[in-house]
Design an enzyme around this catalytic site. Sequence first.
Site, PDB file in Angstrom:
ATOM      1  N   GLN A 237      16.740  -4.013 -16.124  1.00 60.71           N
ATOM      2  CA  GLN A 237      16.354  -4.727 -15.058  1.00 60.71           C
ATOM      3  C   GLN A 237      14.686  -4.600 -15.238  1.00 60.71           C
ATOM      4  OE1 GLN A 237      19.698  -3.141 -12.048  1.00 60.71           O
ATOM      5  NE2 GLN A 237      17.816  -4.286 -11.092  1.00 60.71           N
ATOM      6  N   ARG A 384      21.256  -3.012  -4.535  1.00 61.83           N
ATOM      7  CA  ARG A 384      20.804  -3.997  -3.615  1.00 61.83           C
ATOM      8  C   ARG A 384      20.097  -3.643  -2.514  1.00 61.83           C
ATOM      9  NH1 ARG A 384      24.271  -9.109  -4.093  1.00 61.83           N
ATOM     10  NH2 ARG A 384      22.921 -10.698  -3.108  1.00 61.83           N
ATOM     11  N   CYS A 385      19.058  -2.695  -2.771  1.00 61.88           N
ATOM     12  CA  CYS A 385      18.251  -2.691  -1.493  1.00 61.88           C
ATOM     13  C   CYS A 385      16.821  -2.096  -1.778  1.00 61.88           C
ATOM     14  CB  CYS A 385      18.744  -1.474  -0.448  1.00 61.88           C
ATOM     15  SG  CYS A 385      18.417   0.105  -1.040  1.00 61.88           S
ATOM     16  N   GLU A 760      18.436  -8.558  -1.074  1.00 66.74           N
ATOM     17  CA  GLU A 760      18.877  -7.285  -0.603  1.00 66.74           C
ATOM     18  C   GLU A 760      19.034  -7.291   0.750  1.00 66.74           C
ATOM     19  OE1 GLU A 760      16.226  -4.724  -2.416  1.00 66.74           O
ATOM     20  OE2 GLU A 760      17.298  -5.200  -4.241  1.00 66.74           O
TER      21      GLU A 760
END
Length: 806
Positions: A237, A384-385, A760
């Site tokens: 990522q 996902r935050c 997110e």
Amino acid sequence: MNDLTPTREERIANLKGLGSSRKRVEDARFTQGKGNYVDDIKMPGMLFGDFVRSPYAHARVKSINADAAKAIPGVVAVLTAADLAPLNLHWMPTLAGDKQMVLADGKVLFQGQEVAFVVATDRYIAADAVEKVEVEYEELPVITDPFKALEPDAAVLREDLNGIMSGAHGPRRHHNHIFLWETGDKEATEQALDAAEVVAEEMVYYHRTHPCPLETCGTVASMDKVNGKLTVWGTFQAPHVVRTVASLLSGIEEHNIRVVSPDIGGGFGNKVGVYPGYVCAIVASIVTGKPVKWVEDRMDNLMATAFARDYWMKGRISATKDGKITALHCHVTADHGAFDACADPTKFPAGFFHICTGSYDIPVAYVGVDGVYTNKAPGGVAYRCSFRVTEAAYFIERMIEVLAIELNMDAAELRRINFIRKDQFPYQSALGWEYDSGDYHTAWDKALEAVNYKGLREEQAQRIEDFKAGKTRKLLGIGLTHFTEIVGAGPVKNCDILGMGMFDSCEIRIHPTGSAIARLGTISQGQGHATTFAQIIASEIGLSADSITVEEGDTDTAPYGLGTYGSRSTPVAGAATALCGRKIRAKAQMIAAWLLEVHEGDLEWDVDRFQVKGAPERFKTMKDIAYAAYNQAIPGLEPGLEAVSYYDPPNMTYPFGAYIAVMEIDVDTGEHEVRQFYALDDCGTRINPMVIEGQVHGGATEGYAIAMGQEIAYDEIGNVKTGTLMDFFLPTAWETPHYTTDHTETPSPHHPIGAKGVGESPNVGSVPAFSNAVHDAFRAFGLRQSHMPHDHWRIWKIARNLGLHG
Ligand code: CDP
């Protein structure tokens, strides 16, 4: 002009720029199986690696015998810590300032830990050889409970830190303690709580779970010994950061390392960190001179690579009798597993958890977070935050519900009374953040009206009557949430990862025929960057998005960037993209002025062209200008049309949303049905409404999984009980609820196009919405707090414990 001349509206539509629901350009290849993922990479002579992993959660490694494994035809090498030690690679630094064993060095600290790395000519031979490596273990006492880890006589987990009572984030007060991180005004908060008319207190647990991307983590490392260049393809990522770390660890100069992230099948934070598999594949390639591939299987992924959450949040919230919140106190016991490998900006060992005052105007607050070692896998990533924001949102949204119970008040009204008002932005929170913009009341009213909140409460009251009268066995839960996110790290002065400031970048090159390529420091993992970043550029420079290629993830070509996680792509790289487009436009204006023989100041920009002010029939389109940049000698100007921008954001962006889940719950079976899910998001300027809707659907489905069944669970001796997709809940289309999406649009005042992140938000907002729905269904029967995940068994237990089974 004739009939064929496009109108201004048509010219805008042709661009497919900001606000257009342009179809995702990536999908043509993804839906036809033409993606190119790490495991698709095949190279001549490529070798394959696989790990011997520990079956024990805590044990001393007495001996490793690889003779039988090495005797298998096709096995090239078996690496252990002893082989890596001379290279000083048997341990590696983590993103959180700790260090982590690459291969077991004397002991193992969690089930599934990497013990030895087998390299073979074939993936199956490597797996067979793993079985033949004999490891002698001596079991040690296992600690999976962070509270027990801090007891005085608890076993020492990290013997390498024995006697070292200070870590990367300050003093350690116990051998299994990592840090205490505090912010806010403790004394003033305690005084306010002591003086309060009403105080609600609760332990809120956000259980351990896992991002579980469909594609697991993997890499192919290829050392070319002739030209001295190392190429590493991987599920990264943050490819540039991986290159820097690889250079620092290996001593190979950074220009001789090329890191490439090809297509990535979902990241969700799982692919931010550096894993032993990457290090071992690189070492094996350097040693053998051959490409080496390592790709995890599903069990490896769930058991050993980055977990998420595992926060025990003890809260106290106070209010006046009529519901005005006066203080918030939170102490977190954070289970970090065996190594502190959390992926947070360096100065924030608990990430941005201190956004936990949420959407509310809370005058005084305090947060303290104790990081603790246990015999569980390391990680602590932002699934996902944005760096523990989902934990923060879950905490405050549960505390609001508990306070509403304490006040005997409607939870929607309690929220409304306490929202930060529109005129208070930019808003300084008690825990130090400056919220950029928001209009919470408008969003809230819109959401409540959309679901007919009043009608739902009436229906619920009737349902309770019917239940008590024995007419139904189903309860109705209304799960409310209003969340505020914080996304877009930097700024550089506050946020870095391993010392690299968190800026991002974009480079745009316009080709002579009026098409373009843009390269960014971010990397899409399914978010659709190739679609949406082209739209930003289209609106800035007036070329159609269809004429713009977006390329990410190759460190040899893309400008340095910090990567994609924490919804930072749009707030940071999106801003760099817009500003880069403006640089192109500034040069284009000079070219247009020369072509039109007017002064630059006499030109104005209109959609896709510069036109002479007051004489719009005299214009040059961006396409004309692009050609001129390459085919005319323009006095005082360099040929060509390209630019690069690095963007250090002045602040983060604060997207928000109002989510409401309506759930039917069967008291006798614990089964649930999501009858309605309404998601209103405000992410400022919307680049692509269709992509946003897709992001919300995906994120809310992950949130549904987390709230309703997904967990990484351990037994008391540290066995992972949910290490396969038989046990780890991953929703399919069958379980996925239907979503209604909606929006308001409050632009960020500091972002060049006013956009905030959104990727997110749905995970952050939906988890408390689902969980609150379960709690709300049982509120009338005395439920205050019950830990997630709310699977059928746990819901059934709630009903039983409340005496609802008769
Ligand atoms: O960093 P990440 O890509 O995960 O998250 P993001 O910046 O929130 O973007 C997710 C996707 O939504 C990207 O394709 C964005 O361009 C798109 N988006 C949008 O269309 N409008 C916004 N205001 C924010 C994001």
